[in-house]
Design an enzyme around this catalytic site. Sequence first.
Site, short mmCIF file in Angstrom:
data_model
loop_
_atom_site.label_atom_id
_atom_site.label_comp_id
_atom_site.label_asym_id
_atom_site.label_seq_id
_atom_site.Cartn_x
_atom_site.Cartn_y
_atom_site.Cartn_z
N ARG A 171 0.82 -1.22 0.00
CA ARG A 171 0.00 0.00 0.00
C ARG A 171 0.86 1.27 0.00
NH1 ARG A 171 -5.60 -0.56 1.97
NH2 ARG A 171 -6.28 -2.43 0.92
N ARG B 287 -3.32 6.60 1.30
CA ARG B 287 -3.82 7.80 1.99
C ARG B 287 -2.85 8.45 2.96
NH1 ARG B 287 -9.20 4.79 3.67
NH2 ARG B 287 -7.56 3.23 3.80
N ARG C 253 -6.52 11.75 -5.57
CA ARG C 253 -7.80 11.06 -5.45
C ARG C 253 -8.95 12.07 -5.51
NH1 ARG C 253 -9.71 8.01 -0.13
NH2 ARG C 253 -9.73 10.19 0.45
N ASP D 278 -7.04 -2.29 -7.42
CA ASP D 278 -7.54 -2.98 -6.24
C ASP D 278 -7.84 -4.43 -6.59
OD1 ASP D 278 -8.44 -2.16 -3.38
OD2 ASP D 278 -9.88 -3.65 -4.07
N TYR E 26 -15.38 -11.36 -0.04
CA TYR E 26 -16.06 -10.09 -0.32
C TYR E 26 -17.33 -10.32 -1.16
CZ TYR E 26 -11.98 -7.65 1.52
OH TYR E 26 -10.98 -7.19 2.33
O1 CP3 Z 1 0.14 0.81 -3.28
C1 CP3 Z 1 -0.43 -0.30 -3.40
O2 CP3 Z 1 -0.22 -1.24 -2.61
C2 CP3 Z 1 -1.28 -0.56 -4.62
C3 CP3 Z 1 -2.65 -0.56 -4.54
C4 CP3 Z 1 -3.54 -1.53 -3.74
C5 CP3 Z 1 -4.77 -1.10 -3.20
N1 CP3 Z 1 -5.43 -2.17 -2.71
C6 CP3 Z 1 -5.25 0.29 -3.22
C7 CP3 Z 1 -6.31 0.70 -2.27
C8 CP3 Z 1 -3.44 -2.90 -3.49
C9 CP3 Z 1 -2.30 -3.84 -3.80
C10 CP3 Z 1 -4.65 -3.29 -2.84
C11 CP3 Z 1 -4.96 -4.69 -2.47
C12 CP3 Z 1 -6.15 -4.96 -1.66
N2 CP3 Z 1 -7.39 -4.38 -1.73
C13 CP3 Z 1 -6.22 -6.03 -0.72
C14 CP3 Z 1 -5.12 -6.99 -0.42
C15 CP3 Z 1 -4.10 -6.43 0.49
C16 CP3 Z 1 -4.56 -6.27 1.90
O3 CP3 Z 1 -4.67 -5.09 2.33
O4 CP3 Z 1 -4.78 -7.27 2.57
C17 CP3 Z 1 -7.53 -6.01 -0.17
C18 CP3 Z 1 -8.07 -6.93 0.89
C19 CP3 Z 1 -8.26 -4.97 -0.83
C20 CP3 Z 1 -9.70 -4.61 -0.65
C21 CP3 Z 1 -9.86 -3.23 -0.20
N3 CP3 Z 1 -9.63 -2.11 -0.98
C22 CP3 Z 1 -10.26 -2.78 1.08
C23 CP3 Z 1 -10.61 -3.70 2.23
C24 CP3 Z 1 -10.25 -1.38 1.04
C25 CP3 Z 1 -10.68 -0.45 2.12
C26 CP3 Z 1 -9.70 -0.51 3.23
C27 CP3 Z 1 -9.24 0.83 3.64
O5 CP3 Z 1 -8.04 0.93 3.97
O6 CP3 Z 1 -10.06 1.76 3.64
C28 CP3 Z 1 -9.81 -0.99 -0.23
C29 CP3 Z 1 -9.61 0.39 -0.70
C30 CP3 Z 1 -8.24 0.77 -1.16
N4 CP3 Z 1 -7.49 0.04 -2.02
C31 CP3 Z 1 -7.53 1.95 -0.82
C32 CP3 Z 1 -6.32 1.92 -1.52
C33 CP3 Z 1 -5.25 2.97 -1.57
C34 CP3 Z 1 -8.05 3.06 0.08
C35 CP3 Z 1 -9.14 3.74 -0.64
C36 CP3 Z 1 -9.12 5.24 -0.62
O7 CP3 Z 1 -8.18 5.88 -1.11
O8 CP3 Z 1 -10.12 5.77 -0.15
#
Ligand code: CP3
Length: 354
Positions: free
Chosen positions: A27, A31, A40, A77, A154
């Site tokens: 990640r 944020r 964003r 994602d 999910y």
């Molecule tokens: O920089 C990176 O790592 C690349 C991008 C990336 C994102 N999600 C962006 C993201 C990657 C590799 C993921 C993988 C992801 N997404 C996983 C597997 C890794 C892990 O964390 O276990 C999972 C389970 C998801 C599903 C997901 N997407 C969730 C549960 C959420 C919300 C969680 C939160 O932190 O709010 C997301 C949203 C998400 N994906 C964000 C980002 C940067 C935050 C969204 C935002 O900017 O509002």
Amino acid sequence: MAELKNDRYLRALLKEPVDVTPVWMMRQAGRYLPEYRATRAQAGDFMALCRNAELACEVTLQPLRRYDLDAAILFSDILTVPDAMGLGLYFEAGEGPRFERPTDTIDAIKKLSIPDPEDDLGYVMRAVSTIRRELNGQVPLIGFSGSPWTLATYMVEGGSSKAFEKIKRMMYAEPAALHMLLDKLADSVVLYLNAQVANGAQSLMIFDSWGGALSHAAYREFSLRYMQKIVDGLTRFADGRKVPVTLFTKGGGLWLEAMAETGCDALGLDWTVDIADARRRVGHKVALQGNMDPSVLYAQPERIAQEVETILAGYGEGSGHVFNLGHGIHQFADPEHAGEFVKSVHELSAKYHK
Ligand code: CP3
């Protein structure tokens, strides 16, 4: 394509010699960075950012401008795949991901079709090729997907879950339905990841974020088996180089041997694992990625460096270690501390690579 200027990350995954231990952060585009929040906002929302190749490329590169990272990861994602299967992904402010049409019945699962990655997920492929071009060989580009089990949690629950009530009910009461879903997901993920490689991804990571919720036996039957199917179906060479595959099961520390048997190149470790112990158990077979607790970044730089040293010493001498956090960087992590972390890995690791 431009020659890679820094290939430490790819070399470490294949246990080839390196000068210092490579590092990136799960990640790393996210944020905690003010410039991410600004981009964003410019895009409108998170999914609009994912769907815009130029802006997805911009946020992918943001952490690389700040830090001396050894890899870039595609900004997207894991839930793009179920979205492309027709579930209608949306993000509720403060509540994480949701699906308009969850697949919690066998009839819904039967109707699911396998997305065409170049068409239904064409926006991801455009992001991959744009990022690869803009990286211009600076560091390798990591492509990724969720594991079938993690995606299915999910899809069946309709969003994030703590108890996994619906999917566990399906797992024990209607296993054939869940197997059908997992099989369709594995086929979808193979096509999706191979298309990422065709568009420029140089390494692949599979996130099994919820494998750790399974019992010992169920992990093999419902998660690992489908990651095995994916590993077997992946393109493993591109541009004359191996495309390394990393499997990461959060909470999977007890199952490293079974994971290493799949033929993947590396295992991601969460922070519950002792990396010295992991190397003894599976280090002859696979490289290891990890595994600092992301919460350590809340501490002062000296404390961060101390933790980095402990993990480097735990892995010990030689190649085969990619430094990372044991899970994603926290939203409230201090960007300065992330910088200290990356710097410490490079400075403190040279002595392990003589
Ligand atoms: O920089 C990176 O790592 C690349 C991008 C990336 C994102 N999600 C962006 C993201 C990657 C590799 C993921 C993988 C992801 N997404 C996983 C597997 C890794 C892990 O964390 O276990 C999972 C389970 C998801 C599903 C997901 N997407 C969730 C549960 C959420 C919300 C969680 C939160 O932190 O709010 C997301 C949203 C998400 N994906 C964000 C980002 C940067 C935050 C969204 C935002 O900017 O509002």
